[in-house]
Every structure is written in structure tokens, then in C-alpha cells.
Motif scaffolding. Structure first.
Motif, PDB file in Angstrom:
ATOM      1  N   MET A   1       0.843  -1.192   0.000  1.00  0.00           N
ATOM      2  CA  MET A   1       0.000   0.000   0.000  1.00  0.00           C
ATOM      3  C   MET A   1       0.885   1.252   0.000  1.00  0.00           C
ATOM      4  N   LYS A   2       0.672   2.123  -0.968  1.00  0.00           N
ATOM      5  CA  LYS A   2       1.446   3.361  -1.048  1.00  0.00           C
ATOM      6  C   LYS A   2       1.008   4.337   0.036  1.00  0.00           C
ATOM      7  N   LYS A   3       1.979   5.033   0.609  1.00  0.00           N
ATOM      8  CA  LYS A   3       1.673   5.990   1.664  1.00  0.00           C
ATOM      9  C   LYS A   3       1.400   7.367   1.066  1.00  0.00           C
ATOM     10  N   ILE A   4       0.300   7.962   1.485  1.00  0.00           N
ATOM     11  CA  ILE A   4      -0.159   9.256   0.979  1.00  0.00           C
ATOM     12  C   ILE A   4      -0.150  10.266   2.123  1.00  0.00           C
ATOM     13  N   ALA A   5       0.280  11.487   1.832  1.00  0.00           N
ATOM     14  CA  ALA A   5       0.237  12.563   2.817  1.00  0.00           C
ATOM     15  C   ALA A   5      -0.504  13.760   2.232  1.00  0.00           C
ATOM     16  N   ILE A   6      -1.197  14.497   3.085  1.00  0.00           N
ATOM     17  CA  ILE A   6      -1.851  15.742   2.690  1.00  0.00           C
ATOM     18  C   ILE A   6      -1.059  16.887   3.285  1.00  0.00           C
ATOM     19  N   TYR A   7      -0.653  17.823   2.434  1.00  0.00           N
ATOM     20  CA  TYR A   7       0.125  18.977   2.874  1.00  0.00           C
ATOM     21  C   TYR A   7      -0.757  20.215   2.758  1.00  0.00           C
ATOM     22  N   GLY A   8      -1.229  20.709   3.897  1.00  0.00           N
ATOM     23  CA  GLY A   8      -2.126  21.857   3.910  1.00  0.00           C
ATOM     24  C   GLY A   8      -3.548  21.416   4.188  1.00  0.00           C
ATOM     25  N   LEU A   9      -4.072  21.753   5.369  1.00  0.00           N
ATOM     26  CA  LEU A   9      -5.422  21.324   5.734  1.00  0.00           C
ATOM     27  C   LEU A   9      -6.356  22.533   5.785  1.00  0.00           C
ATOM     28  N   GLY A  10      -6.413  23.235   4.658  1.00  0.00           N
ATOM     29  CA  GLY A  10      -7.332  24.355   4.503  1.00  0.00           C
ATOM     30  C   GLY A  10      -8.657  23.871   3.932  1.00  0.00           C
ATOM     31  N   ARG A  11      -9.329  24.740   3.179  1.00  0.00           N
ATOM     32  CA  ARG A  11     -10.644  24.387   2.651  1.00  0.00           C
ATOM     33  C   ARG A  11     -10.614  23.100   1.828  1.00  0.00           C
ATOM     34  N   ILE A  12      -9.699  22.995   0.882  1.00  0.00           N
ATOM     35  CA  ILE A  12      -9.656  21.818   0.019  1.00  0.00           C
ATOM     36  C   ILE A  12      -9.057  20.627   0.764  1.00  0.00           C
ATOM     37  N   GLY A  13      -8.010  20.849   1.547  1.00  0.00           N
ATOM     38  CA  GLY A  13      -7.390  19.754   2.275  1.00  0.00           C
ATOM     39  C   GLY A  13      -8.362  19.048   3.205  1.00  0.00           C
ATOM     40  N   ARG A  14      -9.199  19.815   3.904  1.00  0.00           N
ATOM     41  CA  ARG A  14     -10.156  19.207   4.833  1.00  0.00           C
ATOM     42  C   ARG A  14     -11.244  18.430   4.101  1.00  0.00           C
ATOM     43  N   GLN A  15     -11.720  18.983   2.986  1.00  0.00           N
ATOM     44  CA  GLN A  15     -12.740  18.244   2.228  1.00  0.00           C
ATOM     45  C   GLN A  15     -12.145  16.986   1.603  1.00  0.00           C
ATOM     46  N   LEU A  16     -10.897  17.094   1.139  1.00  0.00           N
ATOM     47  CA  LEU A  16     -10.216  15.923   0.591  1.00  0.00           C
ATOM     48  C   LEU A  16     -10.121  14.821   1.643  1.00  0.00           C
ATOM     49  N   LEU A  17      -9.778  15.188   2.863  1.00  0.00           N
ATOM     50  CA  LEU A  17      -9.661  14.205   3.935  1.00  0.00           C
ATOM     51  C   LEU A  17     -11.017  13.581   4.248  1.00  0.00           C
ATOM     52  N   ARG A  18     -12.056  14.394   4.319  1.00  0.00           N
ATOM     53  CA  ARG A  18     -13.415  13.856   4.554  1.00  0.00           C
ATOM     54  C   ARG A  18     -13.787  12.848   3.472  1.00  0.00           C
ATOM     55  N   ILE A  19     -13.598  13.238   2.226  1.00  0.00           N
ATOM     56  CA  ILE A  19     -14.013  12.393   1.103  1.00  0.00           C
ATOM     57  C   ILE A  19     -13.192  11.112   1.050  1.00  0.00           C
ATOM     58  N   GLY A  20     -11.886  11.235   1.291  1.00  0.00           N
ATOM     59  CA  GLY A  20     -11.040  10.055   1.291  1.00  0.00           C
ATOM     60  C   GLY A  20     -11.519   9.014   2.280  1.00  0.00           C
ATOM     61  N   LEU A  21     -11.917   9.481   3.477  1.00  0.00           N
ATOM     62  CA  LEU A  21     -12.388   8.566   4.507  1.00  0.00           C
ATOM     63  C   LEU A  21     -13.823   8.097   4.253  1.00  0.00           C
ATOM     64  N   ASP A  22     -14.717   9.023   3.925  1.00  0.00           N
ATOM     65  CA  ASP A  22     -16.128   8.678   3.758  1.00  0.00           C
ATOM     66  C   ASP A  22     -16.360   7.721   2.592  1.00  0.00           C
ATOM     67  N   ARG A  23     -15.608   7.916   1.512  1.00  0.00           N
ATOM     68  CA  ARG A  23     -15.786   7.067   0.336  1.00  0.00           C
ATOM     69  C   ARG A  23     -14.813   5.889   0.328  1.00  0.00           C
ATOM     70  N   ASP A  24     -14.026   5.765   1.381  1.00  0.00           N
ATOM     71  CA  ASP A  24     -13.044   4.688   1.490  1.00  0.00           C
ATOM     72  C   ASP A  24     -12.114   4.675   0.276  1.00  0.00           C
ATOM     73  N   ILE A  25     -11.699   5.872  -0.130  1.00  0.00           N
ATOM     74  CA  ILE A  25     -10.800   6.016  -1.281  1.00  0.00           C
ATOM     75  C   ILE A  25      -9.353   5.886  -0.832  1.00  0.00           C
ATOM     76  N   PHE A  26      -8.997   6.546   0.259  1.00  0.00           N
ATOM     77  CA  PHE A  26      -7.660   6.415   0.821  1.00  0.00           C
ATOM     78  C   PHE A  26      -7.658   6.948   2.249  1.00  0.00           C
ATOM     79  N   VAL A  27      -6.690   6.493   3.024  1.00  0.00           N
ATOM     80  CA  VAL A  27      -6.441   7.021   4.362  1.00  0.00           C
ATOM     81  C   VAL A  27      -5.015   7.549   4.365  1.00  0.00           C
ATOM     82  N   PRO A  28      -4.816   8.852   4.547  1.00  0.00           N
ATOM     83  CA  PRO A  28      -3.442   9.370   4.547  1.00  0.00           C
ATOM     84  C   PRO A  28      -2.670   8.860   5.753  1.00  0.00           C
TER      85      PRO A  28
END
Length: 332
Positions: free
Chosen positions: A1-28
Motif C-alpha cells: 500500500m502506497k503511503k499518501i500525505a496531505i500537505y495543507g489542511l485548509g478548505r480543500i485539504g479538509r474536504q479531501l480528507l473527509r471524502i477520502g475517509l467517507d468514500r473509502d478512497i484512501f487514508v493518509p
């Protein structure tokens, strides 16, 4: 499993994190930001535009605890983290500061193997490729494309209908205007800003602005003769782009609308959709598509074709960003 990181948890970063978890797309495996962890956890948990996160959000000494997932938090106030030490393969840069190559390259210099930029690069030399789902994502080359730009929300909202019109009727040239919700680059009160028009209160004015979408679209289609501008308006999220075109081949309103209906059910399913009835921006807040074509607004005047594409400039774009993140991680 490739490791993913999010750099910057602003408007887009927070929505990206929500969607990644809610849709089971990825977990950073890690999230980096300059703000304190408790505040970031609170902002993730309750969002003005999208409400309470349906999961459980907490934090500990190491980082976020989101449902059963422990996600490391890295304070990046001192600079880009040591991604190599963290074993990170792909960084999704949501800081807004990687639009030039040196900004994105910093992640590679710190050990990441790939960078996905959630913003339009300033030029083609500032990234290795501009790739959009439904448009040209299949062009990804893991050997060559280590810095990938996904353009902007407006880029994605225009690219989908442009693809349909180009392939069905051809495009000679065109002009777009996007009516876009205000953003963090503006001010809530009157004060001097770098861009003079941004000096007036965002929630009280209609503010003309530039759009990087035209340049990003030409990175995808070098022969495309489409340009445009933006107007920022006092809505919290939700935008619409009007695109006026001269097509190469004659077309009728019904032929254009039928082409959009076909694309929505076919090659652009999940990226583009159609609205058959009259709606306002409230209808598209929280919609996952990059472009929702308002078919009642399609019209012709002589050779001029006018179409309108709605988009939730935060949620729709963040869904594509999550999907492209998953795609790249599966290919590297």
C-alpha cells in the motif's frame, strides 16, 4: 500500500480528507499544516458549508484519530516535512503554494516520490503534466510525471463540457465568465490588498477577478482558443461558468443538450451531469460532479452557442482530487 500525505489542511485539504475517509478512497498516513492540531481537528469535525462530519474526530499526542484511523500530524511551520523518513510516496499539496516548480519540487527533495498539486500550475514548466479525471488522466506516466497539477475547480468545470463540444461539434473560439463564491484570498473587510479589487469586503461586493482556468485548459488542449474571467460573489460555496462558443460544425440546442446527456451516462459519468429543470446555486452545494450542465440555459444566437456549467467549487473539485489521488497511488 502506497503511503499518501496531505500537505495543507485548509478548505480543500479538509474536504479531501473527509471524502477520502467517507468514500473509502484512501487514508493518509500523515497530514501536515502550520496550525495547531486541536483547532484543525475542530475545523475538520464541523464545517460551515458541509456540516458535522458523520464520523468521530479526535486527536492525541501524535495526531488525528478519525474513527479507527490514527493519522500522524506534522507541524510544517518550519518547512516541508521529511517525507522520506515518514515513508511517504505521494504528497497531495493543498497549500496553494506549489503552483511553481520549486514549491512542488520541495516535496520531492524531502523524499516524496510524487506530488499532486490541487491548483493550476503557473506554466507547463512548473509541472510534469496537467491531468484531469474524465479528460486525460489515462496519459499519466509514472516514469515521467512526478509533479502533476489537477488545475482548478473552474478548470474541471469547463474541461468536461469543452471535451463534449470539441469532440461532437468542434470549437473555433470562445469566452467564458465564471461567477464564483468568495475565497480565502479575499478580505472580509475593506483593507488594502495585493490585488486592488480584493481590497473590498468579499461578503458585500461583486468582485471581478482573473481566472487561471484558461491557461490550464490550454495546457491540456494547446490549440484551444478559449479565454475568460471570473466574478467573486457573496455566497459561501457553489459557482457557475457560462461558456460562449463558436463551433466548427452547425448544431442545435437539442443536439448540444443530447450530447451532454449522452456523456453524463457514458464516458463522463460521475464527472459531468445534467440538470433538466431550473435551479439556483443551492441545488448544487455538496454535489460531487465537476460540472452540472444547466440544460434550460443552453441557447443559440446565430452561430453563437451559450452553455452553463454549475459546480460546487469545493466539494466537486475535492471529489476529483480524491479520485486522482487514488488513481496515481495505484499506478506508482
Amino acid at each position: 500500500m502506497k503511503k499518501i500525505a496531505i500537505y495543507g489542511l485548509g478548505r480543500i485539504g479538509r474536504q479531501l480528507l473527509r471524502i477520502g475517509l467517507d468514500r473509502d478512497i484512501f487514508v493518509p498516513s500523515a497530514v501536515a499544516d502550520v496550525k495547531d492540531l486541536k483547532t484543525l481537528t475542530a475545523l475538520f469535525s464541523v464545517d460551515t458549508n458541509y456540516g458535522h462530519w458523520k464520523g468521530k474526530a479526535a486527536s492525541n499526542d501524535n495526531g488525528f484519530v478519525l474513527n479507527d484511523h490514527e493519522i500522524a500530524y506534522v507541524d510544517s511551520a518550519a518547512g516541508v516535512p521529511d517525507w522520506g523518513a515518514l515513508g511517504v510516496d505521494l504528497v497531495v499539496d493543498c497549500s496553494g503554494r506549489a503552483t511553481k516548480r520549486e514549491g512542488a519540487q520541495a516535496h520531492l527533495d524531502k523524499g516524496a516520490k510524487y506530488v499532486l498539486v490541487s491548483a493550476p500550475s503557473k506554466s507547463l514548466t512548473d509541472c510534469d503534466a496537467v491531468l484531469l479525471k474524465g479528460i486525460n488522466l489515462d496519459h499519466f506516466d509514472a516514469e515521467k510525471h512526478h509533479i502533476v497539477s489537477m488545475g482548478s475547480c473552474t478548470t474541471n468545470a469547463l474541461a468536461a463540457p469543452i471535451k463534449v463540444i470539441r469532440e461532437t461539434f468542434g470549437i473555433e473560439y470562445g469566452l467564458f465568465s465564471t461567477v464564483h463564491s468568495y475565497t480565502n484570498s479575499q478580505s472580509l473587510t475593506d483593507q488594502p490588498m495585493k490585488d486592488r479589487r480584493d481590497s473590498w469586503a468579499a461578503a458585500e461586493n461583486i468582485i471581478p477577478s482573473s481566472s487561471g482556468a484558461a491557461k490550464a485548459l490550454q495546457f491540456i488542449w494547446s490549440d484551444l482558443k478559449v479565454t475568460g474571467k471570473a466574478y467573486r460573489v457573496p455566497t459561501r460555496t457553489g459557482s457557475i461558468a457560462e461558456l460562449n462558443l463558436i463551433t466548427t460544425r452547425p448544431c442545435t440546442v437539442e443536439e448540444v443538450n443530447e450530447a451532454f446527456r449522452k456523456a453524463a451516462q457514458g464516458e463522463l459519468h460521475g464527472v459531468l451531469d445534467v440538470l433538466e429543470e431550473e435551479w439556483s446555486s443551492a441545488r448544487i452545494v455538496g454535489d460531487t460532479h465537476s460540472a452540472l450542465m444547466d440544460l434550460p440555459l443552453t441557447f443559440k444566437q446565430g452561430d453563437l452557442l451559450s452553455i452553463a456549467s454549475w459546480y460546487d467549487n469545493e466539494w466537486g473539485f475535492s471529489n476529483r482530487l480524491a479520485e486522482v489521488t487514488q488513481f496515481i497511488a495505484s499506478k506508482i
